[in-house]
Every structure is written in structure tokens, then in C-alpha cells.
Design a protein around this motif. Sequence first.
Motif, short mmCIF file in Angstrom:
data_model
loop_
_atom_site.label_atom_id
_atom_site.label_comp_id
_atom_site.label_asym_id
_atom_site.label_seq_id
_atom_site.Cartn_x
_atom_site.Cartn_y
_atom_site.Cartn_z
N GLY A 260 17.03 29.15 59.13
CA GLY A 260 16.25 28.21 58.86
C GLY A 260 16.49 27.12 58.10
O GLY A 260 17.78 27.19 57.10
N SER A 261 16.31 25.90 57.75
CA SER A 261 16.95 25.30 56.75
C SER A 261 17.18 26.04 55.49
O SER A 261 16.38 25.98 54.49
N GLY A 262 18.34 25.36 54.75
CA GLY A 262 18.85 25.82 53.73
C GLY A 262 19.70 27.13 53.44
O GLY A 262 19.47 27.40 52.81
N GLN A 263 19.90 27.73 54.73
CA GLN A 263 20.54 29.49 54.76
C GLN A 263 21.66 29.39 55.02
O GLN A 263 21.97 30.59 54.60
N GLN A 264 22.22 27.96 55.00
CA GLN A 264 23.83 28.53 55.54
C GLN A 264 24.36 28.65 54.60
O GLN A 264 25.54 29.58 54.84
N GLN A 265 24.60 28.42 53.62
CA GLN A 265 25.57 29.02 51.81
C GLN A 265 24.66 30.31 51.71
O GLN A 265 26.45 31.05 51.48
N ALA A 266 23.96 31.16 51.74
CA ALA A 266 23.53 32.56 51.85
C ALA A 266 24.24 33.23 53.53
O ALA A 266 25.29 34.00 52.69
N LEU A 267 24.01 32.66 54.23
CA LEU A 267 24.66 33.08 55.16
C LEU A 267 26.64 33.16 55.48
O LEU A 267 26.84 34.76 55.78
N GLU A 268 26.94 32.09 54.92
CA GLU A 268 28.35 31.54 54.78
C GLU A 268 29.02 33.29 53.58
O GLU A 268 29.82 33.70 53.84
N GLU A 269 28.18 33.32 52.68
CA GLU A 269 28.74 34.22 51.86
C GLU A 269 28.10 35.54 52.23
O GLU A 269 29.35 35.95 51.73
N PHE A 270 27.46 36.02 52.77
CA PHE A 270 27.32 37.06 53.49
C PHE A 270 28.29 37.33 53.97
O PHE A 270 28.89 37.99 54.62
N TYR A 271 28.91 36.27 55.45
CA TYR A 271 30.43 36.49 55.72
C TYR A 271 31.46 36.65 55.42
O TYR A 271 31.86 37.89 55.82
N GLN A 272 31.14 36.13 54.97
CA GLN A 272 32.26 36.59 53.78
C GLN A 272 33.32 37.24 53.25
O GLN A 272 33.91 38.29 53.14
N GLN A 273 31.66 38.69 52.76
CA GLN A 273 31.70 39.23 52.20
C GLN A 273 31.59 40.43 53.14
O GLN A 273 32.50 41.49 52.90
N ASN A 274 31.28 40.54 54.26
CA ASN A 274 30.82 41.56 55.38
C ASN A 274 31.43 41.68 56.45
O ASN A 274 31.49 42.68 56.96
N LEU A 275 31.62 40.27 56.82
CA LEU A 275 31.57 40.55 58.63
C LEU A 275 33.37 39.30 58.50
O LEU A 275 33.39 39.21 59.29
N VAL A 276 34.05 38.91 57.49
CA VAL A 276 35.38 38.18 58.05
C VAL A 276 35.91 38.21 58.63
O VAL A 276 37.01 37.83 59.91
N ASN A 277 36.60 40.71 58.71
CA ASN A 277 37.53 41.35 59.44
C ASN A 277 36.17 42.11 60.50
O ASN A 277 37.10 42.91 62.28
N THR A 278 35.30 41.46 61.27
CA THR A 278 34.61 41.40 62.37
C THR A 278 34.65 40.67 63.17
O THR A 278 34.46 40.68 64.19
N TYR A 279 34.21 38.94 63.21
CA TYR A 279 34.20 38.57 64.10
C TYR A 279 35.57 37.18 63.29
O TYR A 279 35.59 37.55 62.36
N ARG A 280 35.70 36.33 64.32
CA ARG A 280 37.08 35.91 64.78
C ARG A 280 36.54 33.79 63.53
O ARG A 280 37.39 33.55 63.92
#
Length: 299
Positions: A260-280
Motif C-alpha cells: 500500500g501507499s506509504g508502507q515503504q519505510q515501515a517495510l524497509e525497517e522490518f527488513y533491516q531488523q528481521n530479514l537482512v540475513n535471509t534475503y540478499r
Amino acid sequence: MAHPSAQKRGSNTLSSYAELLNEGGAALQVASPSPRLDAALLLAYAAGFTRVQLIVRSKDPAAADVVALYRALIARRSQSEPVAYITAEKEFWGLPFKVTPAVLIPRPETELLVEQALEIIDERQDVSILELGTGSGCIPVALVRELTKQKNSFVCTAVDSSAEALHVAEENASRHKVTAKIKFVPSDWFSALAPDQLFDLIISNPPYIADTDTNVSPETRFEPNQALYSGAEGLDAIKKILLEAPLHLCPEGDVLIEIGSGQQQALEEFYQQNLVNTYRSITFLPDLAGRVRVLWVKR
């Protein structure tokens, strides 16, 4: 003198299609952002015409039963009921799809998912595809038709937790002659999949509206809530997919999710906190209007 396109039946004058179109367009000025288009779609539906036939026969008088049905349809649209539910059809990827209140109405913006999926697959062969929350089946049907044209070899699985939605999706697959190429599975996201079932591409248009969001079109009240709303931030389904996808993703596989619109920042933060070692990698893709629309992560 009566208009030459009008005929008399007792004391009633039958309106021409052009007059009915003007009448309907005027009646929908408040309820619809595209009143004349909606009126044209509903008039063509009531008359059993194509849009071209409606133009060609614009000066002809409409039969009384057509007029009555059309005015009833205009009344429904005036209450914000979506045209797609009234006519039980919506176009996606240039193809007509059956829709019912059991499924989300396909949006043109979602075509970006199909476009990006085709770009990722390109000329690859033996591609395994999983679509989560298939609804009307518009995404896998469009994708499979294109891959078939391009002579790619593939297997495609589409899941949904709603039996009613799966029935609609299966009808659409049959309509477009791809039934044999898509396996439809009743599943709450990944729940019904075998632990060792892996895919090269996982694609989804999940619910992403916040539960408390009141800035939504009045039309959405006719659509299934489970296809629209997803927690306090609208991110519950997206986060679940991102967390569980690696269990079903081939090495170097891809995940495409509409957001959705406006969700990019929250998802970037979620990625960095939880998934940075899961996806490249993580990428956000804009639609034609420049709004971020798709999240793309690579294994």
C-alpha cells in the motif's frame, strides 16, 4: 414533435440509448468518479450490447424492460456498489474475469505484479510459481497465458483460504483455457503446502489496509474484508509472507508483493531488523503514477 428515435407505447415515450446514457451519467455524478463510463457499462450490460454496439445504436429507442433494468442498476451504483459486482465482470490484463463479492475486484495497478514476474522469469524454463491469496485468479491466469505464449515451461500453484474465491478462480481459469496449467489449493497462506515444496517465484497481492484506516473508497465496503484489511498497520499479511516465504523459496528465488501507499519505510525497517540475513536484496517498484506499489525481495 416527438424525437425520431422515440416510439410510443400507450402514453409512454421510450428513451433512446443516448438519452439513457445522459440520464445515468447525471444520476451518478456524486456517487462515482467516472459517472459516464459507469453509465455506459451498465447500459451496455442491461441491453446485452458491446460498447461499440451501444454507440452504433445510440439513437435507437431502448425496450421498456431494458430501461427498467438499467435504472435499477443505476440505483445500485448510486449506493456505491462497484460496477464489477453489478455486472459480475472486470477486465484485467486485457482479459475479462468473473468477479463476485467473494473476491477482491482486480485493479489495473496489480498488473505491475504480472509485468515484473514476466521480467524476472524472462526466458527461463522449468519455473515453479506460487501465488498466495488468488481471489479471482486474475494474476496466475494472466501470467500463465503469457508464459504459454512465450513457450516457457512452468508449474503454477495458486492458493486461497476461501472456498468461494477458489471456485471463482477455477471458473476464470476454465474460461481462459488454462485449467490444466494452474493447481488451485485451499490454503491459509503457506499452511497446506508440503514442507519441502519449493518455488522459484512467490507472488501475492495480499490485504494491506490498516484496520483503522477510514480513508478508503465507499466501494470497499462491498468487498471481502479479509482481502482488504491486515492489522493495525495493514502489514500483518505482508510480514507473514516475508517471514515464511524462505521456507518455500528455491535458492536465488524471488518474492513479489503488492503493498500500500506509504508502507515503504515501515517495510524497509522490518527488513533491516528481521530479514537482512535471509534475503540478499530488497527493491521497491513504482507504478505508472509513480507510487511505490510492489515489494521485490531476492533470496
